[in-house]
Design an enzyme around this catalytic site. Structure first.
Site, PDB file in Angstrom:
ATOM      1  N   HIS A   1       0.833  -1.207   0.000  1.00 59.68           N
ATOM      2  CA  HIS A   1       0.000   0.000   0.000  1.00 59.68           C
ATOM      3  C   HIS A   1       0.872   1.263   0.000  1.00 59.68           C
ATOM      4  O   HIS A   1       0.684   2.163  -0.829  1.00 59.68           O
ATOM      5  CB  HIS A   1      -0.914  -0.009   1.225  1.00 59.68           C
ATOM      6  CG  HIS A   1      -1.886   1.120   1.264  1.00 59.68           C
ATOM      7  ND1 HIS A   1      -3.186   1.008   0.836  1.00 59.68           N
ATOM      8  CD2 HIS A   1      -1.750   2.418   1.668  1.00 59.68           C
ATOM      9  CE1 HIS A   1      -3.804   2.165   0.980  1.00 59.68           C
ATOM     10  NE2 HIS A   1      -2.949   3.035   1.490  1.00 59.68           N
ATOM     11  N   GLU A   2       1.824   1.322   0.921  1.00 60.55           N
ATOM     12  CA  GLU A   2       2.699   2.497   0.984  1.00 60.55           C
ATOM     13  C   GLU A   2       3.625   2.568  -0.229  1.00 60.55           C
ATOM     14  O   GLU A   2       3.944   3.655  -0.715  1.00 60.55           O
ATOM     15  CB  GLU A   2       3.528   2.477   2.279  1.00 60.55           C
ATOM     16  CG  GLU A   2       2.710   2.501   3.552  1.00 60.55           C
ATOM     17  CD  GLU A   2       1.774   3.678   3.614  1.00 60.55           C
ATOM     18  OE1 GLU A   2       2.088   4.733   3.017  1.00 60.55           O
ATOM     19  OE2 GLU A   2       0.711   3.558   4.240  1.00 60.55           O
TER      20      GLU A   2
END
Length: 684
Positions: A429-430
């Site tokens: 996600h990051e």
């Protein structure tokens, strides 16, 4: 100190004196029996019956007898109910006898004195008055007396008080320049009056909390060296109608008596709120207080040297009569500091603290866009606390970086235990945020990526602007949307289904897209037109009275345009991640191993990534100029394909296991945006 407190409350002294008098009189009345030896009642009866008593005194109220024997011994005793009459008859019999030794006896019935009766009658009244005064004092803040009920609560800051000057204020050069004129007028009013110039009667300082409005007002008082009356707007408003107006009159009378002087009213919106702006009508006490303040400001003597400085965070809710020329002639914005202002503020708060040689205040200032002076002060103080906690003598750069993370995102949660699957989901996600931000030409450079939980975030990606921006183009906003949705696109690309980690990303992206359509006029279908009130009506009554200024058909088009913008940004994020899937995997491997990557480490991993071309014309809802790269299937088209087809398209190895993120509250680190909101650091 205790005696001073007693004398400040005379009713306490009055009660003490009354109690002392009662005790003294009571003990005085008991002093007559001190030299009598007490004996048994039976012995007293035997002495009287044996005619061995020379004289006796019966005290009826106390049921006590005092007697002197024929041998000169002085005795006393007590009787119970019914024995007193028997003793009196026996004494009378022996006195009547011709050969008896009893010379005389007497019966005494003591009566209360008039003073004692009056005193005991007044004690309940005194107690009632004392209770009333105590309650009255508590309602007025605990220290006011009855005669000071309508007096001003303003604090007077004199020359002997430690003062602030303009040298203690940084990051507000424009405001200081405006206030210098106020200081010059207070110090030398003849300079302005000689050419017919009129100094502003009122100065309104407004801006976000923590930007130094109160500090600026104190600096004016410190520079001018005049009496400085400081009071909060809430100190005027009481439960009794008319008290606030009385305190306003008293405050201005005190200031006029000590002119030239400065009156500073902090949080003036507590008393200066728009009149008659509620569904249930106005607040009588607050409106009367505001009316009195308006009258006092109109009644200023131009040569009197009285200047009112007020501060508020909400100038939009102030009454228009308060803001008109002649009252608050000058309105000064005290906004969040820019890059140079942040450097100055950091220098002020870092003065006197041991800084290591590697500390670069320019980098710290760039890392803190959108932070106020209070936030920056907290950063320096937090770094000092961390340094002292680790028993070090100097504040280094790493400690300052950690202090910024603590202030913006909260302390690191080292005890948060997560499974490897959740860590992998957070890393992708990051990584999606970071890769999309790096590939887009108008996005801010990536400064830091971490999957360590901090505050309410399970991880975050930090981007920093190269310089402060005050205008934002449509292309830049589209890149912001794509960067916000990069995490969601990575979840779908890798795990083939979304999770809860993108909740805050979607919220912020939706808000930005709606502003682009309804406020910034960045929709081709709707054109340059504003729809609705973007700021919201602060008063419920006025909001109900206002109708929506567009039809249901337009509302439907707005929803369609918002969705179109979000889908366009989402598709672009998907294309970037699919094109550089191998780079994304390498970034995730490094994140899982190191947990935190710096700017240099991220740039090294992103070396194979090329910047995407700039956007073409204004048409096409943000589509970029066509390039020679192969097309990538969008997520909506991907939903019609099977797992094997998806693996071939994305470079994966089939369906990945579903990953749940139990706590995935997303947040955003502070960054100045076009609408003044705080946006920039995305967390999973």
């Amino acid at each position: 100190m205790k005696l001073k407190r007693i004398f400040r409350r005379p009713w306490l002294l009055l009660i003490g004196v009354a109690i002392a008098v009662v005790v003294a009189l009571n003990f005085t009345g008991l002093g007559s029996g001190e030299d009598y030896a007490e004996t048994d009642t039976s012995d007293i009866h035997n002495l009287v019956a044996g005619d061995e008593v020379r004289d006796a005194l019966l005290i009826d109220k106390e049921q006590r007898i005092e007697l002197t024997t024929t041998d000169g011994e002085r005795l006393e005793g007590y009787w119970v109910e019914g024995q007193g009459q028997e003793l009196a008859e026996l004494l009378q019999e022996h006195q009547d006898a011709a050969d008896g030794n009893l010379e005389a006896y007497n019966v005494e019935v003591p009566q209360d004195s008039a003073w004692m009766s009056l005193l005991f009658g007044l004690i309940p009244l005194i107690i009632i008055i004392a209770i009333f005064l105590f309650i009255f004092s508590q309602m007025q803040g605990g220290g006011s007396r009855l005669m000071n009920f309508g007096k001003s609560k303003a604090k007077l800051i004199t020359k002997d008080t430690p003062k602030s000057t303009f040298s203690d204020v940084a990051g507000a050069n424009e405001a200081i320049e405006e206030l210098h004129e106020i200081k010059d007028f207070l110090q030398d009013p003849a300079k302005f009056q000689s050419i017919g110039a009129k100094i502003p009667k009122g100065v309104l300082l407004y801006g976000p909390p923590g930007t130094g409005k109160t500090l600026l007002a104190r600096a004016v008082a410190g520079e001018a060296g005049v009496p400085f009356y400081s009071i909060s707007g809430s100190d005027f408003v009481e439960m009794f109608v008319g008290v606030g107006a009385s305190r306003v009159r008293d405050l201005f009378e005190q200031a006029k008596a000590n002119a030239p002087a400065i009156i500073f009213v902090d949080e003036i919106d507590a008393v200066g709120r728009h009149r008659g702006a509620g569904m249930g009508g106005g607040h009588d006490e607050r409106e009367q207080t505001l009316n009195q303040m308006l009258v006092e400001m109109d009644g200023f003597d131009v040569k009197g040297g009285i200047i009112l400085i007020a501060a508020t965070n909400r100038p939009d809710i102030l009454d228009p009569a308060l803001l008109r020329p002649g009252r608050f002639d000058r309105q000064i914005v005290v906004d969040r500091p820019d890059l140079e202002g942040r450097k100055g503020i950091l220098g002020v708060h870092a003065a006197g603290k041991p800084m290591a040689a590697d500390v670069d205040m320019d980098v710290i200032a760039r890392r803190t866009p959108g932070l106020t002076g209070a936030d920056l002060s907290n950063v320096i103080n937090e770094a000092a606390l961390l340094t002292a906690r680790s028993d070090r003598k100097q504040i280094d750069m790493a400690t300052l970086e950690e202090a910024i993370d603590r202030v913006m995102a909260g302390p690191e949660r080292k005890t948060r235990a997560m499974s490897e699957a959740e860590k992998k989901a957070i890393a992708y996600h990051e990584g999606g945020h970071a890769l999309v931000a790096h590939a887009l030409p108008n996005a801010d450079p990536v400064h830091k990526v971490t999957i360590l939980p901090r505050g309410q975030a399970l991880g975050y990606t930090m981007t920093l602007p190269i310089e402060d921006k005050f205008l934002t183009t449509r292309s830049e906003m589209m890149d912001q949307l794509a960067m916000m949705l990069g995490g969601r696109a990575a979840d779908e690309l890798v795990f083939h289904e979304p999770n809860t980690g993108a909740a805050n990303d979607i919220e912020k992206a939706s808000a930005l897209a709606r502003k682009m359509v309804t406020e910034y006029g960045m929709s081709e279908r709707l054109g340059a037109r504003k729809f609705g009130d973007g700021n919201g009506e602060p008063f419920v009554g006025r909001e109900v009275a206002h109708g929506r200024d567009y039809s249901e058909e337009i509302a439907s088009i707005i929803d369609e345009e918002v969705r179109r913008l979000l889908e366009s940004a989402h598709d672009e994020a998907w294309e970037v991640l699919a094109q550089y899937r191998e780079v994304l995997d390498n970034l995730v491997l490094e994140l899982l191993e190191r947990e935190t990557l710096s700017k240099e480490e991220v740039l090294e991993i992103f070396a194979p990534v090329s910047k995407r071309p700039t956007r073409g014309s204004y048409t096409g809802y943000g589509k970029r100029v066509p390039s020679d790269r192969p097309p990538v299937t969008s997520p909506r088209e991907l939903s019609t394909l099977g797992p094997a087809d998806v693996a071939d398209l994305t470079g994966g190895n089939g369906q990945s296991p579903t990953v749940r993120s139990a706590e995935s509250t997303e947040s955003t680190e502070t960054q100045a945006n076009v609408d003044g909101s705080e946006d920039g650091e995305d967390r999973a």
